[in-house]
Write a protein that holds these residues in place. Structure first.
Motif, PDB file in Angstrom:
ATOM      1  N   GLN A  48       9.880  25.320  -6.930  1.00 41.58           N
ATOM      2  CA  GLN A  48       9.228  26.202  -6.304  1.00 41.58           C
ATOM      3  C   GLN A  48       7.596  25.196  -5.489  1.00 41.58           C
ATOM      4  OE1 GLN A  48       8.319  29.558  -7.973  1.00 41.58           O
ATOM      5  NE2 GLN A  48       9.475  29.200  -9.184  1.00 41.58           N
ATOM      6  N   LEU A  49       7.559  23.719  -5.985  1.00 43.87           N
ATOM      7  CA  LEU A  49       6.199  23.770  -5.182  1.00 43.87           C
ATOM      8  C   LEU A  49       6.776  22.378  -4.019  1.00 43.87           C
ATOM      9  CD1 LEU A  49       4.722  21.526  -8.355  1.00 43.87           C
ATOM     10  CD2 LEU A  49       3.797  23.859  -7.061  1.00 43.87           C
ATOM     11  N   ARG A  50       7.985  22.794  -3.722  1.00 47.71           N
ATOM     12  CA  ARG A  50       8.126  22.272  -2.163  1.00 47.71           C
ATOM     13  C   ARG A  50       7.622  21.578  -1.560  1.00 47.71           C
ATOM     14  NH1 ARG A  50      13.951  22.243  -0.565  1.00 47.71           N
ATOM     15  NH2 ARG A  50      13.080  21.497   1.369  1.00 47.71           N
ATOM     16  N   PRO A  51       6.705  23.324  -0.249  1.00 48.07           N
ATOM     17  CA  PRO A  51       5.544  22.207   0.676  1.00 48.07           C
ATOM     18  C   PRO A  51       4.157  21.994  -0.135  1.00 48.07           C
ATOM     19  CG  PRO A  51       6.197  25.065  -0.426  1.00 48.07           C
ATOM     20  CD  PRO A  51       6.809  24.628  -1.019  1.00 48.07           C
ATOM     21  N   ALA A  52       4.091  21.858  -1.533  1.00 50.66           N
ATOM     22  CA  ALA A  52       3.181  21.073  -1.835  1.00 50.66           C
ATOM     23  C   ALA A  52       3.430  19.741  -1.755  1.00 50.66           C
ATOM     24  CB  ALA A  52       2.943  21.740  -3.386  1.00 50.66           C
ATOM     25  N   THR A  53       5.031  19.341  -2.855  1.00 51.20           N
ATOM     26  CA  THR A  53       5.056  17.951  -2.913  1.00 51.20           C
ATOM     27  C   THR A  53       5.003  16.829  -1.124  1.00 51.20           C
ATOM     28  OG1 THR A  53       6.780  18.870  -4.178  1.00 51.20           O
ATOM     29  CG2 THR A  53       7.232  16.653  -3.194  1.00 51.20           C
ATOM     30  N   PHE A  54       5.346  18.379  -0.156  1.00 52.95           N
ATOM     31  CA  PHE A  54       5.728  17.610   1.047  1.00 52.95           C
ATOM     32  C   PHE A  54       4.521  17.110   2.148  1.00 52.95           C
ATOM     33  CE2 PHE A  54       6.225  18.543   6.040  1.00 52.95           C
ATOM     34  CZ  PHE A  54       6.749  17.567   6.343  1.00 52.95           C
ATOM     35  N   ILE A  55       3.448  18.382   1.641  1.00 52.58           N
ATOM     36  CA  ILE A  55       1.505  17.895   1.841  1.00 52.58           C
ATOM     37  C   ILE A  55       1.687  16.902   1.438  1.00 52.58           C
ATOM     38  CG2 ILE A  55      -0.551  18.595   2.145  1.00 52.58           C
ATOM     39  CD1 ILE A  55       1.344  20.254   4.065  1.00 52.58           C
ATOM     40  N   ALA A  56       1.583  16.660  -0.361  1.00 51.84           N
ATOM     41  CA  ALA A  56       1.297  15.605  -0.622  1.00 51.84           C
ATOM     42  C   ALA A  56       2.540  13.963   0.105  1.00 51.84           C
ATOM     43  CB  ALA A  56       1.710  15.643  -1.930  1.00 51.84           C
ATOM     44  N   VAL A  57       3.224  13.930   0.212  1.00 51.42           N
ATOM     45  CA  VAL A  57       3.637  12.957   0.709  1.00 51.42           C
ATOM     46  C   VAL A  57       3.294  12.681   2.096  1.00 51.42           C
ATOM     47  CG1 VAL A  57       6.105  11.785   1.721  1.00 51.42           C
ATOM     48  CG2 VAL A  57       6.104  12.963  -0.848  1.00 51.42           C
ATOM     49  N   VAL A  58       3.466  13.585   2.749  1.00 50.94           N
ATOM     50  CA  VAL A  58       2.566  13.259   4.027  1.00 50.94           C
ATOM     51  C   VAL A  58       0.926  12.597   3.866  1.00 50.94           C
ATOM     52  CG1 VAL A  58       1.788  14.734   6.608  1.00 50.94           C
ATOM     53  CG2 VAL A  58       3.750  14.827   5.770  1.00 50.94           C
ATOM     54  N   VAL A  59       0.582  13.207   3.714  1.00 51.77           N
ATOM     55  CA  VAL A  59      -1.233  12.780   3.214  1.00 51.77           C
ATOM     56  C   VAL A  59      -0.883  11.678   2.575  1.00 51.77           C
ATOM     57  CG1 VAL A  59      -2.175  15.325   4.026  1.00 51.77           C
ATOM     58  CG2 VAL A  59      -1.911  13.832   1.323  1.00 51.77           C
ATOM     59  N   TRP A 118       0.836  -1.010   0.109  1.00 57.23           N
ATOM     60  CA  TRP A 118      -0.098  -0.091   0.070  1.00 57.23           C
ATOM     61  C   TRP A 118       0.728   1.136  -0.021  1.00 57.23           C
ATOM     62  CZ3 TRP A 118      -5.305   1.861   0.025  1.00 57.23           C
ATOM     63  CH2 TRP A 118      -6.068   1.137   0.241  1.00 57.23           C
ATOM     64  N   LEU A 119       1.787   1.588   0.588  1.00 54.88           N
ATOM     65  CA  LEU A 119       3.004   2.301   0.641  1.00 54.88           C
ATOM     66  C   LEU A 119       3.247   2.534  -0.438  1.00 54.88           C
ATOM     67  CD1 LEU A 119       3.342   3.755   2.859  1.00 54.88           C
ATOM     68  CD2 LEU A 119       5.464   2.345   3.917  1.00 54.88           C
ATOM     69  N   ALA A 120       4.146   1.466  -0.504  1.00 56.41           N
ATOM     70  CA  ALA A 120       4.788   2.084  -1.692  1.00 56.41           C
ATOM     71  C   ALA A 120       3.974   2.519  -3.009  1.00 56.41           C
ATOM     72  CB  ALA A 120       4.868   0.714  -2.315  1.00 56.41           C
ATOM     73  N   LEU A 121       2.515   1.783  -3.323  1.00 46.90           N
ATOM     74  CA  LEU A 121       1.799   1.711  -4.208  1.00 46.90           C
ATOM     75  C   LEU A 121       0.954   3.130  -4.582  1.00 46.90           C
ATOM     76  CD1 LEU A 121       0.683  -1.377  -5.951  1.00 46.90           C
ATOM     77  CD2 LEU A 121       2.874   0.260  -6.616  1.00 46.90           C
ATOM     78  N   TYR A 122       0.931   3.411  -3.282  1.00 50.53           N
ATOM     79  CA  TYR A 122       0.124   4.635  -2.960  1.00 50.53           C
ATOM     80  C   TYR A 122       0.863   5.943  -3.495  1.00 50.53           C
ATOM     81  CZ  TYR A 122      -4.528   6.035  -1.294  1.00 50.53           C
ATOM     82  OH  TYR A 122      -5.856   6.349  -0.053  1.00 50.53           O
ATOM     83  N   GLY A 172      -8.347   2.878  -3.973  1.00 52.20           N
ATOM     84  CA  GLY A 172      -7.595   4.351  -3.397  1.00 52.20           C
ATOM     85  C   GLY A 172      -7.006   4.868  -3.839  1.00 52.20           C
ATOM     86  N   LEU A 173      -6.043   4.485  -4.875  1.00 50.66           N
ATOM     87  CA  LEU A 173      -5.385   6.003  -6.010  1.00 50.66           C
ATOM     88  C   LEU A 173      -6.730   6.450  -6.821  1.00 50.66           C
ATOM     89  CD1 LEU A 173      -2.955   3.553  -7.941  1.00 50.66           C
ATOM     90  CD2 LEU A 173      -2.345   5.549  -5.609  1.00 50.66           C
ATOM     91  N   TRP A 174      -7.817   6.378  -7.055  1.00 50.64           N
ATOM     92  CA  TRP A 174      -8.220   7.187  -7.746  1.00 50.64           C
ATOM     93  C   TRP A 174      -8.507   8.097  -7.106  1.00 50.64           C
ATOM     94  CZ3 TRP A 174     -14.358   7.268  -8.292  1.00 50.64           C
ATOM     95  CH2 TRP A 174     -14.809   7.819  -8.903  1.00 50.64           C
ATOM     96  N   PRO A 175      -9.513   8.310  -6.020  1.00 48.17           N
ATOM     97  CA  PRO A 175     -10.164   9.686  -5.274  1.00 48.17           C
ATOM     98  C   PRO A 175      -8.276  10.233  -4.435  1.00 48.17           C
ATOM     99  CG  PRO A 175     -10.207   7.785  -3.750  1.00 48.17           C
ATOM    100  CD  PRO A 175      -9.572   7.174  -4.838  1.00 48.17           C
ATOM    101  N   GLN A 176      -7.249   9.439  -4.350  1.00 45.44           N
ATOM    102  CA  GLN A 176      -6.160   9.721  -3.901  1.00 45.44           C
ATOM    103  C   GLN A 176      -5.423  10.872  -4.494  1.00 45.44           C
ATOM    104  OE1 GLN A 176      -5.169   9.694  -0.908  1.00 45.44           O
ATOM    105  NE2 GLN A 176      -3.464  10.830  -0.883  1.00 45.44           N
ATOM    106  N   ILE A 177      -5.015  10.324  -5.853  1.00 45.24           N
ATOM    107  CA  ILE A 177      -4.862  11.017  -7.477  1.00 45.24           C
ATOM    108  C   ILE A 177      -5.331  12.823  -6.997  1.00 45.24           C
ATOM    109  CG2 ILE A 177      -4.543  11.577  -9.123  1.00 45.24           C
ATOM    110  CD1 ILE A 177      -3.620   8.383  -9.518  1.00 45.24           C
ATOM    111  N   ALA A 178      -6.509  12.795  -7.119  1.00 48.48           N
ATOM    112  CA  ALA A 178      -7.569  13.432  -7.212  1.00 48.48           C
ATOM    113  C   ALA A 178      -7.176  14.455  -5.863  1.00 48.48           C
ATOM    114  CB  ALA A 178      -8.737  13.497  -6.962  1.00 48.48           C
ATOM    115  N   TYR A 179      -7.249  14.317  -4.360  1.00 51.37           N
ATOM    116  CA  TYR A 179      -6.338  14.930  -3.634  1.00 51.37           C
ATOM    117  C   TYR A 179      -5.053  15.746  -3.439  1.00 51.37           C
ATOM    118  CZ  TYR A 179      -6.261  15.900   1.057  1.00 51.37           C
ATOM    119  OH  TYR A 179      -6.043  16.530   2.594  1.00 51.37           O
ATOM    120  N   VAL A 180      -4.426  14.849  -3.953  1.00 46.18           N
ATOM    121  CA  VAL A 180      -2.830  15.627  -4.747  1.00 46.18           C
ATOM    122  C   VAL A 180      -2.819  16.506  -5.958  1.00 46.18           C
ATOM    123  CG1 VAL A 180      -1.088  14.767  -5.357  1.00 46.18           C
ATOM    124  CG2 VAL A 180      -1.790  13.410  -3.883  1.00 46.18           C
TER     125      VAL A 180
END
Lengths: 310, 411
Positions: A223-234, A91-95, A178-186
């Motif tokens: 420039q997207l670093r903050p967004a990447t950080f949040i995306a990885v965390v969630v 899950w962790l790897a593919l998510y 699970g990826l379907w909604p998660q991709i939308a979120y990211v």
């Protein structure tokens, strides 16, 4: 007010009450007290209680029996536990694929054409529907005999594949759901991030001849670093606490091959055939420790960034 | 100002007095249950009858969602016990009996002659020589089959397992699943195992196995799985991903021939368009002719929680539910079988068949795997059955795992 009070206190010198002497140090704690109390009651205490409970054999009704490390020893030899652990890793790897996929869609949608707002909302739609509905939709999608996916595979290969009945495929099937909604979120995280990308820098980079991948990698992504950080965390946290999709789509089956730790904990402690509170608590403790590794990592990074003044 | 408030207080006191006197006239009997709509209506009628006969008792029925009830009961028994609660017979009630959550109702059985009238379910209500509740319904399990499909391939209804297996080859040649099942919720697979084991090794063996006295790696158990292996290729593929209702649809559509199920499935078959002409019922065929025929009939029961406040009226209600007349009416509405031997059954052919089947059973009546075995063993066991039906070559690993679980669970 403080400025006025301090010289006064100094002038009147010796007879200072304890409260006055310590006011400065105590006040922040007083303001924090309600929050700390709630945090202690609803977060710290339950965690401690779970640790405590994991040393008992208890069915939720009768007497608790102290068995020390018994539950953990059982976990060590429990094949179902290892299946769950393995699935959590998958899950962790593919998510995490949701992060690059969300970025791609965000970049694709970050243009000004007629009706772009509508397209953006359509892409964001999967995140709006509840996970339970997503799970139901995908289990119909995969359903043997009448499911769209099943029939598609049958049409192509002549033999349908019932993803949710296949012990080797089932976890991947659920992760896809699970990826379907998660991709939308990211995607939404990156879209807001892209709004803040400075046009000057893009302009300057363009003048220097940066294009395509080099532009993305050296100019946009930093420039997207903050967004990447949040995306990885969630995404990491979302992968570790995956429960609803497993519960809705397969109930952990077939024969337990799609279980993840959180689902296994629920099964052991609270489901119809469970009520082994101690064993469930032991699984929860393990899951907590795994999460702690990631959470501490994130917090450490945040603190470091703050110190460096990002 | 003072006057009005005093008058208000007076009015309040009067109102409270009136309320308490109303309560004194009618004693409240709180009953928690988990009925589906049809049984709920049947029980409401029975309760109305009980209240008419006992005007001083007010039965307050609180109905729960069926699945949610299984979790809720653990909370309300300890926190806020009603006077009556639904549950199941056999090992399923053992945790509540052992932890002292259910009240001993042996006196109700003795005072009302229930040992004779409810004799067929008496054994499943007994733990430590005491009775812990009153059963009001049960239903038979067996094989439901599609008569048109049997005609289509020219198969006859089998009496022995060999004939059944031979039929399966005919069905397979016609592209029809010989046995269908949907094990997404695991338990339908346990029905197949129960019957195979009851027919191969008999009732006593089955009870010892679910009671943890026989190792799962024993040769007798392997013999049961050997019989299962004969039909394993003919069981609906992908059964692990479908619910039991979806499998019922396969039988209705003629894509499957046989379904090992409980009688409650008849309603689903008929909703799908089957009639008494196209839907058939047969007892599970004989495997070992030396083993007396035993059947499976899960029993639903009512209990008095240990924390009940109105025990006398609760016992009165249990005695009422046990009477032949009430059980006749209830089960007519439920479409199931009454337990009281003086009750009568309706005209429905499946109910009649079930009544005939269960009242002539020489071997014994089992509850069901997940009610006879402790919950934890039931879960691991049913997963094993499901896995065997998907990966029969994993049998050794499955039995080894079940045996390890047995040694841990029953210690």
């Amino acid at each position: 007010m403080t400025r006025a009070a301090l010289p006064n206190a100094r002038a009147e010198a010796p007879p200072r009450s304890w409260w006055r002497a310590n006011q400065q140090r105590l006040t922040p704690w007083l303001f924090l007290a309600p929050g700390l109390f709630m945090f202690g009651l609803y977060v710290i205490w339950p965690i401690a209680d779970s640790f405590w409970l994991s040393f008992f054999d208890w069915d939720g009704l009768g007497e608790k029996r102290w068995i020390g490390w018994g539950n953990y020893q059982e976990l060590r030899t429990d094949p179902a536990f290892y299946t769950s652990l393995k699935n959590n890793v998958i899950w962790l790897a593919l998510y995490l694929l949701a992060v690059p996929a969300g970025l791609m869609i965000a970049i694709f949608l970050n243009q000004t054409v007629f009706g772009i707002r509508l397209y953006k909302s359509l892409f964001f739609f999967p995140f709006v529907i509840s996970q339970v509905v997503v799970g139901l939709m995908f289990s119909w999608f995969y359903a043997p005999n009448f499911g769209l996916f099943y029939q598609l595979i049958e049409w192509i290969t002549g033999r349908g594949v019932a993803v949710l009945a296949d012990p080797d495929l089932v976890t991947y099937g659920i992760i896809a759901a699970g990826l379907w909604p998660q991709i939308a979120y990211v995607m939404i995280l990156y879209l807001t991030g892209l709004n803040n990308v400075s046009p000057d820098q893009v302009e300057a980079a363009r003048l220097d001849g940066a294009r395509g991948w080099r532009m993305l990698w050296y100019v946009i992504l930093p420039q997207l670093r903050p967004a990447t950080f949040i995306a990885v965390v969630v995404t990491v946290i979302g992968a570790l606490r995956s429960f609803d999709l497993v519960s809705i789509m397969t109930d952990g089956g077939p024969f337990g091959s799609s279980r993840v730790l959180s689902f296994y904990m629920f099964e052991q402690a609270l489901s119809e055939y469970g009520f082994r509170m101690g064993y469930g608590a032991a699984i929860a403790v393990v899951l907590f420790l795994i999460m702690m590794v990631f959470i501490s990592g994130f917090i450490w990074k945040m603190v470091r960034d703050e110190r460096e003044g990002y | 100002m003072f006057q009005t408030s005093r008058r208000a207080a007076l009015a309040l006191t009067v109102a409270m007095l009136a309320a308490t006197s109303a309560q004194a006239q009618q004693r409240v009997l709180r009953y928690y249950a988990d009925f589906d709509p049809a049984p709920l209506a049947a029980f409401e009628a029975a309760i109305a009858e009980f209240e008419a006969a006992n005007p001083d008792i007010d039965v307050q029925l609180q109905n729960f969602d069926h699945e949610g009830y299984k979790t809720a009961i653990r909370n309300f028994l300890t926190a806020d016990a009603p006077d009556l609660a639904n549950w199941y017979a056999g090992n399923r009630m053992l945790p509540f009996v052992e932890s002292g959550q259910f009240m001993d109702v042996t006196d109700v059985w003795e005072a009302n002659g229930l040992n004779e009238s409810l004799a067929s379910a008496a054994a499943s209500m007994e733990i430590d020589g005491k009775k812990w509740g009153v059963p009001y319904t049960y239903y038979q399990w067996g094989i439901y089959y599609n008569k048109s499909v049997y005609d289509q391939v020219g198969a006859t209804v089998p009496a022995t397992w060999d004939e059944f297996v031979a039929n399966c080859e005919k069905f397979a040649a016609a592209g029809i699943d010989c046995i269908t099942t949907g094990t997404k919720a695991l338990w339908p697979g346990a029905g197949i195992f129960d019957y195979l084991n009851l027919r191969t090794n008999g009732y006593e063996h089955h009870m010892q196995l679910t009671g943890g006295e026989i190792p799962w790696t024993d040769d007798t158990v392997r013999a049961t799985f050997a019989e299962w292996a004969k039909v394993q290729p003919y069981i609906t593929a992908n059964h692990a991903a479908i619910d039991w209702q979806d499998a019922a649809a396969l039988l209705v559509q003629g894509k499957a021939a046989n379904y090992v199920m409980g009688n409650f499935a008849v309603a689903v078959f008929k909703e799908g368009g089957m009639t008494d002409e196209t839907l058939g019922f047969m007892p599970f065929p004989t495997i070992n002719p030396d083993v007396p025929r035993a059947e499976e009939a899960p029993t639903d029961t009512i209990h008095i929680p240990a924390g009940a406040t109105n025990v006398d009226d609760a016992k009165k209600f249990l005695a009422f539910i046990a009477t032949a007349d009430v059980q006749t009416k209830l089960n007519e509405a439920l479409g199931q079988l009454p337990i009281n031997k003086d009750s009568t059954v309706g005209d429905d052919p499946f109910i009649k068949a079930g009544f005939e089947l269960l009242s002539t059973t020489p071997g014994g009546i089992a509850q069901f795997f997940d009610r006879d075995a402790p919950a934890e063993m039931a879960k691991i066991g049913m997963e094993g059955f499901q896995q065997f039906m998907v990966q029969p070559d994993q049998l050794d690993a499955i039995l080894e795992r079940l045996e390890q679980a047995r040694q841990r669970i029953y210690q």
